[in-house]
Scaffold this active site. Structure first.
Site, short mmCIF file in Angstrom:
data_model
loop_
_atom_site.label_atom_id
_atom_site.label_comp_id
_atom_site.label_asym_id
_atom_site.label_seq_id
_atom_site.Cartn_x
_atom_site.Cartn_y
_atom_site.Cartn_z
N LYS A 173 0.89 -1.18 0.00
CA LYS A 173 0.00 0.00 0.00
C LYS A 173 0.92 1.22 0.00
CE LYS A 173 -1.79 3.06 1.88
NZ LYS A 173 -1.56 4.46 1.44
N GLU A 204 9.37 1.75 11.18
CA GLU A 204 10.41 2.76 10.93
C GLU A 204 9.70 4.10 10.96
OE1 GLU A 204 13.36 1.76 10.90
OE2 GLU A 204 13.46 -0.23 9.99
N CYS A 262 13.86 11.02 6.82
CA CYS A 262 13.65 10.61 8.21
C CYS A 262 14.91 10.81 9.05
CB CYS A 262 13.21 9.15 8.27
SG CYS A 262 14.33 8.03 7.42
#
Ligand code: NAD
Length: 498
Positions: free
Chosen positions: A184, A259, A293
């Site tokens: 997804k 994560e 990130c």
């Protein structure tokens, strides 16, 4: 703005890919996909819901239960994965062009990410044939060995920053280990993900092994998390979404890899190579548009070099080239989506009340439309400031002074996150001790974020749960069944003896 910016042959609609076929949503619903430079819709994507996830999971389950993939020899799967890597490599320009157009990432950086995606497949293709498992012999008594087995249908949920590369990071190990998958992808950036199906078909991946459902997180993502036939969820995204998924998966006791977000410190001591530290910390927060990130978005600088550092840093930040994503000289492109742009801009305004603005601070000149934010630098930011504590995920950085190693460590650890830390010093003892004490899943000493694929990847605190990377990914996507064989006398007291 010229038409040459728009890639040739853009799809006018992006569908799901289920059981080897491209299909629309069961209810026919779609969502709009925007070009981040104009914020105009350039295509639509099928908006998947529970019914579409049900179809995709059923196909993946059939491919797992009855298909050849889980039972193939590692070498056979490895060959398919190498072919995938070859195809991705051979299409790197096209992938980069589509990724850059859809996400606003500078084209040169999108190209690097496409190559990294190929490398992820190549790495796990190699690792799966080299994989060895524990065997133990207890002389004269027992042999123990490990049966490593794929788990089933893996649900992979990915974010919009470097979408294709982050998808490959999950697809590579999930497929290498013999699982089947439902991906997804993020709803802001469905374009590059739509290429996987063709790549996998060409490489010879059996039908039903890879399935993709587009759609919103609260619809398609949520249905995948709550599907009883999906025993594994690998998720990359915001910490708050991770918390929700954790709760939603709890009743099903799923395997989870998370994560999550970050607010990573870059700590610059007075004895560091100042120019190298400035270059690396500029790249560390402004590359990938700051939508990274592991961005070093809090720079902590020793007091004795603080003024010099801030001056150099601000001057260099002002020279960072903002431009059209497809221009090879562009260093910062357009943020992915107007909603994200509004969020980043709101932090720029908050920052003006929390720190001293020394570079950027708004929309760059000459960019009247689209999601453009100037590389923005705030100095003298206090540790309780929101721009020090909260993940902005854009080209915005906070700089704060410190006067001792203890203060630097306290500042570095003073957030809920713990993904990465970057330490700049030439003092060997300090570097290793600081690395040991800092609350971060990954530490770079005198380096920007450069990661060997064998090393563990993951965060601590609110930045994640579990580790992927190298054989840790193999562990996540497999069961390790222990088999115990008796070699000697049966080893138990006899109950009910005659
Ligand atoms: P997000 O959490 O909004 O979305 C990530 C994905 O989760 C999307 O596909 C989304 O549709 C889906 N989702 C949303 N709600 C869901 C729900 N209730 N159930 C199931 N799925 C749901 O994150 P984002 O804005 O796309 O990505 C940016 C975030 O990702 C940042 O916080 C960034 O730090 C983080 N990130 C972390 C890493 C890492 O490795 N630690 C890497 C890249 C990005």
């Amino acid at each position: 703005m010229t038409d040459s910016r728009i890639p040739a042959d853009l799809p006018d609609h992006i569908q799901h890919y289920i059981d080897g076929a491209f299909i629309d949503s069961v209810d026919g619903d779609t969502f709009d996909v925007l070009d981040p430079v104009t914020n105009e819709n350039y295509t639509t994507a099928s908006a998947g819901k529970k019914a579409d996830i049900d179809l995709a999971v059923a196909a993946a389950k059939r491919a797992f239960d009855d298909g050849p993939w889980p039972k193939m020899l590692p070498r056979e799967r490895s060959r398919v994965l190498h072919r995938i890597a070859d195809i991705v490599e051979s299409r790197d320009q096209r992938l980069a062009e589509l990724e850059s157009y859809d996400s606003g990432l500078p084209i040169t950086q999108a190209l690097g990410q496409a190559r990294r995606a190929a490398e992820n497949f190549r790495f796990f293709a190699d690792l799966i044939v080299a994989q060895a498992d524990d065997t133990f012999k207890v002389p004269g008594r027992q042999i123990n060995y490990v049966n490593r087995k794929p788990i089933g249908v893996a649900g992979l949920i990915t974010p919009w920053n470097t979408p294709f590369m982050l998808e490959s990071w999950k697809l590579g190990p999930a497929l290498a280990t013999g699982n089947t998958v439902v991906l997804k992808p993020a709803e802001f950036t469905p374009l590059s993900a739509s290429l996987w199906a063709g790549i996998f078909e060409e490489a010879g991946l059996p039908k039903g092994v890879f399935n993709l459902v587009n759609g919103l997180g609260e619809d398609a993502g949520d249905a995948l998390v709550k599907h009883p036939d999906v025993p594994l969820i690998s998720f990359t995204g915001e910490s708050s979404t991770g918390q929700l998924i954790f709760a939603n998966a709890a009743p099903y006791l799923k395997g989870l890899s998370m994560e999550l977000g970050g607010k990573s410190p870059a700590v610059v001591f007075a004895d560091a190579d100042l120019d190298a530290a400035v270059n690396a910390t500029i790249f560390g927060v402004f590359s990938l548009n700051g939508e990274r990130c592991t961005a070093g978005s809090r720079i902590l600088v020793e007091q004795s070099i603080y003024d010099e550092f801030v001056e150099k840093y601000a001057a260099q930040a002002k020279r960072v080239k903002v431009g059209l994503p497809n221009d090879p000289t562009t260093e910062v492109g357009a943020l992915v989506h107007p909603e994200h742009y509004e969020k980043v801009m709101s932090y720029v305004e908050i920052g003006k009340t929390e720190g001293r603005l020394v570079a950027g601070g708004g929309r760059p000149e000459g960019f009247e439309t689209g999601n453009y934010v100037s590389p923005t630098v705030f100095a003298d930011v206090y540790p309780d400031a929101r721009i020090f504590q909260e993940e902005i995920f854009g080209p915005v950085v906070a700089i704060t002074p410190f006067s001792s190693d203890e203060e630097a460590l306290a500042l570095a650890n003073n957030t809920k996150y713990g993904l990465a830390a970057y330490i700049w010093t030439n003092d060997l003892k300090r570097a290793h001790n600081f690395a040991g004490d800092v609350e971060a899943g990954m530490v770079w000493l005198n380096s920007n974020n450069v990661r060997d694929l064998r090393t563990p990847f993951g965060g601590v605190k609110a930045s994640g749960l579990g580790h992927e990377g190298g054989y840790r990914s193999i562990d996540f996507y497999t069961d390790q069944q222990a088999v115990h064989i008796n070699l000697g006398e049966v080893h138990n007291p006899v109950f009910g003896k005659q």
